[in-house]
Each structure stands twice: as C-alpha cells, then as structure tokens.
Design a protein around this motif. Structure first.
Motif, PDB file in Angstrom:
ATOM      1  N   ARG A  44       0.832  -1.212   0.000  1.00  0.00           N
ATOM      2  CA  ARG A  44       0.000   0.000   0.000  1.00  0.00           C
ATOM      3  C   ARG A  44       0.859   1.251   0.000  1.00  0.00           C
ATOM      4  O   ARG A  44       0.588   2.202  -0.742  1.00  0.00           O
ATOM      5  N   LEU A  45       1.897   1.271   0.810  1.00  0.00           N
ATOM      6  CA  LEU A  45       2.787   2.431   0.856  1.00  0.00           C
ATOM      7  C   LEU A  45       3.433   2.673  -0.498  1.00  0.00           C
ATOM      8  O   LEU A  45       3.457   3.806  -0.995  1.00  0.00           O
ATOM      9  N   GLN A  46       3.931   1.623  -1.115  1.00  0.00           N
ATOM     10  CA  GLN A  46       4.598   1.774  -2.406  1.00  0.00           C
ATOM     11  C   GLN A  46       3.628   2.247  -3.476  1.00  0.00           C
ATOM     12  O   GLN A  46       3.965   3.114  -4.295  1.00  0.00           O
ATOM     13  N   GLU A  47       2.422   1.693  -3.487  1.00  0.00           N
ATOM     14  CA  GLU A  47       1.450   2.061  -4.503  1.00  0.00           C
ATOM     15  C   GLU A  47       0.980   3.505  -4.338  1.00  0.00           C
ATOM     16  O   GLU A  47       0.883   4.262  -5.311  1.00  0.00           O
ATOM     17  N   ASN A  48       0.699   3.909  -3.105  1.00  0.00           N
ATOM     18  CA  ASN A  48       0.251   5.277  -2.872  1.00  0.00           C
ATOM     19  C   ASN A  48       1.325   6.290  -3.251  1.00  0.00           C
ATOM     20  O   ASN A  48       1.038   7.339  -3.837  1.00  0.00           O
ATOM     21  N   ALA A  49       2.572   5.983  -2.908  1.00  0.00           N
ATOM     22  CA  ALA A  49       3.673   6.882  -3.255  1.00  0.00           C
ATOM     23  C   ALA A  49       3.887   6.929  -4.758  1.00  0.00           C
ATOM     24  O   ALA A  49       4.190   7.984  -5.320  1.00  0.00           O
ATOM     25  N   LEU A 101       1.574   6.581  -7.081  1.00  0.00           N
ATOM     26  CA  LEU A 101       0.515   7.398  -7.659  1.00  0.00           C
ATOM     27  C   LEU A 101       0.856   8.888  -7.605  1.00  0.00           C
ATOM     28  O   LEU A 101       0.518   9.656  -8.503  1.00  0.00           O
ATOM     29  N   ALA A 102       1.543   9.281  -6.536  1.00  0.00           N
ATOM     30  CA  ALA A 102       1.885  10.698  -6.354  1.00  0.00           C
ATOM     31  C   ALA A 102       3.208  11.073  -6.999  1.00  0.00           C
ATOM     32  O   ALA A 102       3.604  12.241  -6.951  1.00  0.00           O
ATOM     33  N   GLY A 103       3.901  10.113  -7.596  1.00  0.00           N
ATOM     34  CA  GLY A 103       5.167  10.397  -8.241  1.00  0.00           C
ATOM     35  C   GLY A 103       6.280  10.762  -7.272  1.00  0.00           C
ATOM     36  O   GLY A 103       7.125  11.606  -7.564  1.00  0.00           O
ATOM     37  N   VAL A 104       6.286  10.100  -6.105  1.00  0.00           N
ATOM     38  CA  VAL A 104       7.267  10.413  -5.064  1.00  0.00           C
ATOM     39  C   VAL A 104       8.599   9.728  -5.359  1.00  0.00           C
ATOM     40  O   VAL A 104       8.638   8.556  -5.752  1.00  0.00           O
ATOM     41  N   LYS A 105       9.696  10.422  -5.154  1.00  0.00           N
ATOM     42  CA  LYS A 105      11.028   9.877  -5.376  1.00  0.00           C
ATOM     43  C   LYS A 105      11.348   8.770  -4.365  1.00  0.00           C
ATOM     44  O   LYS A 105      10.867   8.814  -3.227  1.00  0.00           O
ATOM     45  N   PRO A 106      12.173   7.791  -4.749  1.00  0.00           N
ATOM     46  CA  PRO A 106      12.540   6.712  -3.824  1.00  0.00           C
ATOM     47  C   PRO A 106      13.125   7.209  -2.513  1.00  0.00           C
ATOM     48  O   PRO A 106      12.861   6.633  -1.453  1.00  0.00           O
ATOM     49  N   SER A 107      13.911   8.268  -2.553  1.00  0.00           N
ATOM     50  CA  SER A 107      14.500   8.785  -1.318  1.00  0.00           C
ATOM     51  C   SER A 107      13.429   9.272  -0.358  1.00  0.00           C
ATOM     52  O   SER A 107      13.545   9.114   0.869  1.00  0.00           O
ATOM     53  N   CYS A 108      12.365   9.875  -0.894  1.00  0.00           N
ATOM     54  CA  CYS A 108      11.272  10.347  -0.052  1.00  0.00           C
ATOM     55  C   CYS A 108      10.436   9.181   0.474  1.00  0.00           C
ATOM     56  O   CYS A 108       9.906   9.248   1.588  1.00  0.00           O
ATOM     57  N   VAL A 109      10.309   8.129  -0.324  1.00  0.00           N
ATOM     58  CA  VAL A 109       9.603   6.938   0.142  1.00  0.00           C
ATOM     59  C   VAL A 109      10.334   6.348   1.340  1.00  0.00           C
ATOM     60  O   VAL A 109       9.726   5.985   2.357  1.00  0.00           O
ATOM     61  N   ARG A 110      11.653   6.242   1.246  1.00  0.00           N
ATOM     62  CA  ARG A 110      12.434   5.705   2.368  1.00  0.00           C
ATOM     63  C   ARG A 110      12.284   6.589   3.597  1.00  0.00           C
ATOM     64  O   ARG A 110      12.124   6.104   4.722  1.00  0.00           O
ATOM     65  N   ILE A 133       1.290  18.237   0.560  1.00  0.00           N
ATOM     66  CA  ILE A 133       2.033  16.986   0.731  1.00  0.00           C
ATOM     67  C   ILE A 133       3.305  16.996  -0.102  1.00  0.00           C
ATOM     68  O   ILE A 133       4.360  16.515   0.329  1.00  0.00           O
ATOM     69  N   HIS A 134       3.240  17.578  -1.286  1.00  0.00           N
ATOM     70  CA  HIS A 134       4.426  17.636  -2.145  1.00  0.00           C
ATOM     71  C   HIS A 134       5.489  18.595  -1.598  1.00  0.00           C
ATOM     72  O   HIS A 134       6.630  18.564  -2.057  1.00  0.00           O
TER      73      HIS A 134
END
Length: 283
Positions: A37-42, A44-53, A255-256
């Motif tokens: 869920r975290l990966q999919e939601n991020a 959708l928003a086009g979040v960079k991998p560093s921000c996901v971590r 959020i961005h």
C-alpha cells in the motif's frame, strides 16, 4: 502498557525518533500489505525513492513521539507563516485548519493552542475515542488543555464545530481521513478516486470561515517541530463535491512540500466504514 507509555513520555525526543526510525522499518519489512500500500500510494503521487524511504522512517517516528507530545514535557516549536493566522483571526469569521496526515499532525493543534488559543480564539478538533480504555484516558487527559477543545466525531460534534466557527474560533480537521459511509464524496486524490470527507467544505460554506493549510514538520536530530501555515488560495465552489475536490488538490500541494513525512501507508483509498449505529449489511 500505560507504564511503558508514561516511561516513553519522559525520554528525549531525539531518542524516541531513533527508536521510531527502527520501528518504521520493522513494520515495513514485516507487513506485506502495508508495504504494498505504501509503495502504490507513493507511486501514484510520483514520489522519489529517497522520499519513500524517509516516509517509512517518519511513520515510526510519528508513533514513538506521541507519548512525549501527549503527556511529556513541551517540545520546541518553530513557526513558518504564523502571520496568516493573525490575519485570519482578525476577521472574526472563524478559521478552519486543514492538516493532512503529514509530519506531526498532533503538534499543530497543541502549538496553536499555546500561541493563539488562550490569548485569542480556542481551537476545537474532532476526535474518535481510542478503543483501549487505558489509552483513551491518556488521550482525553492530554487534550484537556487551555485553548484546545475536542468534539466527538458525530452529529453533536459537528454542531459544536459550527458553533465554534460562528463564534470566531478555530477548528482543526484531517481532510484526508476516510469518513464513514454517507459523509463523503468520491473525488480524485493523486489521480485516483478516493472517498473524501465533505465536512470541511460544508463547514466553510455554512459559516463563511477562513480556510488555512497547516502541518507540523518534524525537524532532524530531535530539535522539535516547525508548524507551517499556508493560505488556501482559491474561493471554494458552492458545489460541495467540487469544493471537496479543491480541498484534495490543496492537500496534494501541501504533501508535495514535504513528501518524506507523509503517511503513504495510510489506507487512503479504502472503502468507507458504516456509520456508528447503522444496521449491518448482509449479502
């Protein structure tokens, strides 16, 4: 558990954030559902991998800091945009604070109460009591403080919010929280339909209150928080669904600004639950 909670409330914020960092990664590693869920939601928003971590770590930090915020010593708070609150309060129209699941959303109401609530206008926040009795008593005690009031998440609570706004006071809402069935509208959130509360839009339409955006940024090294306030730059539509979509777009922009501290693992696109007291549907 109450003993552990009180013990954590007395620990340095930096230590709690380091423990939270570890807990965030443990939950991410041990829960496939949460991880997907975290990966999919991020995504959708086009979040960079560093921000996901960073968001994985921030989720754990958010949980571990709660004892300190609720019943521990006060934490350092900086402000960015406090003048917007001064201007909004001077209008005496009431102020609606919209705060997504970003950073420390607990600290925003407390910081407002301390700086503005006692001297100017109290803030009322919606809440849903915790299921655990021991935790419920702690939360309720922590939220009984000067300049801060609570309203239950039901019809009586909504009436309390309307009364506060018409008295020129402030209310705080989490507009990206999934409401019960019948209390929202299906509108886009990061390009995907999400059941979204219409309460924020209805309150603004009914009371003429000012709308501002706010969140509590978690500072590195246990240095505290920065409460950021931004204007809601457009007039809300008279159509409640369109106004709700406008609010979602404003939440996306906020959020961005700090994607590494958003709760991407929150089940934002889940089916709404039945309202309390509603008959169970069988099929």
């Amino acid at each position: 558990m109450a003993f552990v909670f009180r013990f954590l409330s007395r620990q340095p914020l930096g230590l709690l954030h380091r423990i939270g960092w570890l807990c965030g990664w443990l939950v991410y590693g041990l829960s496939p559902t949460y991880r997907r869920r975290l990966q999919e939601n991020a995504r959708l928003a086009g979040v960079k991998p560093s921000c996901v971590r960073a968001s994985i770590e921030a989720a754990g930090q958010m949980v571990l800091e709660l004892p300190r915020l609720w019943i521990g010593p006060e934490v350092p708070v900086q402000w960015d945009g406090a003048e917007l609150i001064d201007t909004a309060l001077e209008s005496h129209q009431g102020v609606i604070f919209l705060t997504p699941h970003l950073g420390s959303f607990e600290v925003t109401a407390r910081a407002y109460a301390q700086r503005f609530g006692v001297a100017h206008a109290p803030m009322t926040v919606l809440y849903r009591p915790a299921r655990q009795v021991w935790l419920r008593s702690i939360i309720e005690a922590s939220r009984r403080r000067p300049g801060l009031a609570t309203a239950p998440a039901n019809l009586a609570g909504v009436k309390q919010l309307i009364k506060a706004l018409r008295s020129g006071q402030a209310v705080g809402l989490l507009p990206d929280q999934v409401p019960p069935e019948g209390q929202g509208a299906l509108v886009s959130f990061f390009g995907k339909p999400a059941y979204t509360m219409t309460l924020a839009a209805r309150l603004a339409q009914q009371t003429g209150a000012r709308v501002v955006l706010a969140w509590g940024e978690r500072l590195e090294g246990g240095k505290g928080f920065r409460v950021c306030v931004r204007p809601f730059d457009e007039a809300l539509s008279a159509d409640v669904v369109q106004a709700t979509l406008q609010i979602n777009r404003a939440m996306e922009r906020v959020i961005h600004e700090l994607p590494g501290q958003y709760l991407w693992g929150y089940a934002r696109y889940k089916q709404p639950r039945q309202p309390e007291g509603a008959p169970e549907q069988k099929g």
